[in-house]
Scaffold this active site. Sequence first.
Site, PDB file in Angstrom:
ATOM      1  N   GLU A   7       0.801  -1.228   0.000  1.00 23.39           N
ATOM      2  CA  GLU A   7       0.000   0.000   0.000  1.00 23.39           C
ATOM      3  C   GLU A   7       0.833   1.277   0.000  1.00 23.39           C
ATOM      4  OE1 GLU A   7      -2.777  -2.743   2.430  1.00 23.39           O
ATOM      5  OE2 GLU A   7      -0.646  -2.532   2.083  1.00 23.39           O
ATOM      6  N   ASP A  80      -2.070  -5.406   3.040  1.00 16.32           N
ATOM      7  CA  ASP A  80      -2.257  -5.734   4.461  1.00 16.32           C
ATOM      8  C   ASP A  80      -3.085  -7.002   4.675  1.00 16.32           C
ATOM      9  OD1 ASP A  80      -0.758  -3.618   5.274  1.00 16.32           O
ATOM     10  OD2 ASP A  80      -2.447  -2.279   5.672  1.00 16.32           O
ATOM     11  N   ASP A  82      -5.779  -8.016   6.120  1.00 19.66           N
ATOM     12  CA  ASP A  82      -7.134  -7.890   6.647  1.00 19.66           C
ATOM     13  C   ASP A  82      -8.102  -7.694   5.480  1.00 19.66           C
ATOM     14  OD1 ASP A  82      -6.607  -5.320   5.822  1.00 19.66           O
ATOM     15  OD2 ASP A  82      -6.969  -4.371   7.753  1.00 19.66           O
ATOM     16  N   GLU A  84      -9.601  -5.017   4.310  1.00 17.60           N
ATOM     17  CA  GLU A  84      -9.263  -3.900   3.432  1.00 17.60           C
ATOM     18  C   GLU A  84      -8.079  -4.242   2.536  1.00 17.60           C
ATOM     19  OE1 GLU A  84     -10.778  -0.728   3.060  1.00 17.60           O
ATOM     20  OE2 GLU A  84     -12.346  -1.842   4.092  1.00 17.60           O
ATOM     21  N   TYR A 296       1.061  -6.248  12.792  1.00 22.80           N
ATOM     22  CA  TYR A 296      -0.052  -5.518  12.181  1.00 22.80           C
ATOM     23  C   TYR A 296      -0.992  -4.973  13.243  1.00 22.80           C
ATOM     24  CZ  TYR A 296      -3.533  -4.260   8.718  1.00 22.80           C
ATOM     25  OH  TYR A 296      -4.415  -3.559   7.930  1.00 22.80           O
ATOM     26  N   ARG A 298      -4.160  -3.590  12.997  1.00 25.67           N
ATOM     27  CA  ARG A 298      -5.623  -3.700  12.908  1.00 25.67           C
ATOM     28  C   ARG A 298      -5.984  -5.169  13.095  1.00 25.67           C
ATOM     29  NH1 ARG A 298      -4.658   0.175   8.818  1.00 25.67           N
ATOM     30  NH2 ARG A 298      -5.483   2.219   9.389  1.00 25.67           N
ATOM     31  N   HIS A 343      -6.189 -12.004  13.615  1.00 27.90           N
ATOM     32  CA  HIS A 343      -4.745 -12.057  13.457  1.00 27.90           C
ATOM     33  C   HIS A 343      -4.089 -12.113  14.832  1.00 27.90           C
ATOM     34  CE1 HIS A 343      -5.738 -11.078   9.400  1.00 27.90           C
ATOM     35  NE2 HIS A 343      -6.230  -9.911   9.738  1.00 27.90           N
TER      36      HIS A 343
END
Length: 859
Positions: A7, A80, A82, A84, A296, A298, A343
């Site tokens: 990203e 990432d 997740d 998103e 990570y 989130r 996670h």
Amino acid sequence: MPVVVVESPAKAKTINKYLGKDFTVLASYGHVRDLPAKNGSVDTDADFAMTWEVGNDSKKHVKAIADALKDDDTLILATDPDREGEAISWHLQETLTKRRAIKKTTEVKRVVFNAITKTAVTEAMKNPRDVDQPLVEAYLARRALDYLVGFNLSPVLWRKLPGARSAGRVQSVCLRLIVEREMEIEAFHAREYWSVKALLANARGQEFEARLTVLGGQKLDKYDLANATSAEMAVQAINSRDLKVQSVEAKPASRNPSAPFMTSTLQQEASRKFGMGARQTMNAAQRLYEAGHITYMRTDGIDMAPEAVMATRDAIKKRYGDEYVPKSPRMYKNKAKNAQEAHECIRPTDMFKDAAALKLTDADQRKLYDLIWKRTIACQMESARLERTVVDIASADQQVILRANGQVVLFDGFLKVYEEGRDDVVDDDDNRLPHLTEGEKAEKRKVEPEQHFTQPPPRYTEATLVKRMEELGIGRPSTYASIVTTIQDREYVTKDKNRLIPEDKGRIVTIFLLNFFKRYVEYDFTAALEEELDDVSAGERDYKELLGRFWRDFHAAIEETSELRIAEVLDVLDDALAPQLYPPREDGTDPRSCPLCSEGKLHLKTSRTGGFVGCSNYPECRYTRPIGGGEEEAGDRVLGEDDNGIEISLRSGRFGPYVQRGEATAEQPKPDRASLPKGWSKDDLDLDKALLLLSLPREVGAHPEDGEMIEAGIGRYGPYVKHGKLYANLKEVDDVFTIGMNRAVEELAKKAESRGRRGGAATAKPLKELGDHPDGGAMNVYDGRYGPYVKWEKVNATLPKDVDPQAMTAEMAIELVNAKAKKGGAKKKAAPKKAAAKKTTAKKAPAKKSTKAANDSAE
């Protein structure tokens, strides 16, 4: 060379260092596509087909990736780990396929890693997979839901409630929590009660405190001592008796450490310990993750990888000794219902490096890393061993018994490193008691009563709000920060001393939704919908079937409300808010009668700034007061008369208190008025101060260079001096009334110099230099009229309220200016359509606003 896409450029730089020259690592700069700003982006008549558009600022990044694929036929999507991140990978794959950059021969892989370390990255490259379609479908469902709610509900608010800006699927439920808490506080009636505290001493003269628990042989309940008289009688009962230690009970106890951080608990603890907002916390965590310092950020998981657990135990042993390492590792059970989104916890990637070892220069990152490191170390440490002591001190006749509580820490265990913060909790058990034995005489040093009043529930902080949302199952880790930020950006909620307070417009929006869209702001409904979306990501539910059920009922509710007139809506809201707006008066008169003219009736009204209570006898009577304040807060009173015998009064309006000269007449429908400046209390206002305000703007004198009059006044942005079109801000309100010619000319000259010949930031000294943008051009932080901002080329992007200018980094600046450039580009693109067809533009204008609301109020 295989093309790896992540990203952010910061993340790309770190990963490129690990992978080496055999890979090309590029950044997508977040999402490359979004739903375009027009009606029909989610086509409810075509099985919820979604139209996507590549953003203007994303086109060059997509092109760079497509160009790189010309030299290699392998694409590795490393976004990432997740929902998103999975969606970004899907968008990239779809976009590059449409551009024919991905061919039949192109090998597309998806890799994920929980930490940006060499080990994690290289291991991930050995275990590629396909894009997780159920996870993508969960993203599509959420995005469609947020679009449909924002796009269809926001225009209803604009038409029925002037001043309302947007509504969101989760945003509105979050706002409801804050509004209902405020209404609880307003409806709360304090109850008086008393307690009795005694300062006692043992035989060795060591003092300790005890509280009265038994009086007259009966155990005291909280409200048994209801007034000062009963409390004083209790004091006399204690003073008239000798006291001895009746019992000493010491019990061993232990305290276990808290689980390691997940997103919500990290936000809560950062708020408690540092006063950091959710967005500020996540920004700092993002930088730590991209630099490879933490895993990570989130996540709704609290489990730790086995190798991380063992590394943590080794770090504890080395730093604190064997006694602080428990015999077996601590295991924390993951709370997440959906394993695909669960996670590992948030932890340091290297447990042997504390904050000092990393030498972080950014204050927020340093504090947050220290917090994460300590929490992770503590979670694997030995329990704290305590001894809790309860001592009863009684009179011989057992009519009076007092109790003292205390504890001793026998072994500090994890407390040596870290102790979790607490919300609105007072613990009386932390006192340490002297050595006491049964039968020992207790000497009375001081006995005194204490008056108490029950307290209303506290307003939410960002920490307690996130905690409550998590308890109710509203929102998910990746959305908490954006939801809490959005309701503040919409000016539905303000933050004062870290507490969230609803504005009148936020209250009005909530009551409107509760009366006309109640189902969609119910906590159970929103939580159940979140669980259904989790089922979609687990591959257990069809997302289009979910959208169909939601849209059928929601569209019907929209259609019913669209026919209502504003007056009908206000009548419903006025009745719903009546207990708060019109509480009973002490004299028994009608609570709705106007206290100013006594002829009109009070009724709820709306304006562009929100709701207020006004008199039905308008414009003859201009009485108004805010929704949140009672009549005693209105502050209407006559201050006196001016030299011409005209009455000067202090009044309260929906914009705050103001002074007025006379009353409205046919000849002068708008009498002279002046708002009270910031820092002026309406309680301290007198006639002289009111006349000073009404005399503004004040003439200072003719400018020595051109003879044009210099004026001093108070405007929208505070006190100022003015010469022609040049305004210079003054620091203090009092300066407006005292500033002389010399200083006025000096302040104006300073302003002219800071603006430069072209009035831009070119001649101003930046607060911080951030280096060059990846596309070229310097980025600097300046102090502007509306607060600090980042300037890059012709783009000015205002800093978020909770971001310190000195804490800005180049990566944060790139995100801000890119987002601002994208918005600017969209506006320029829309301009030709307005010139081409006025009728079409007039019809489509609300749709564009609706779409913006849908995008801005996602979640």
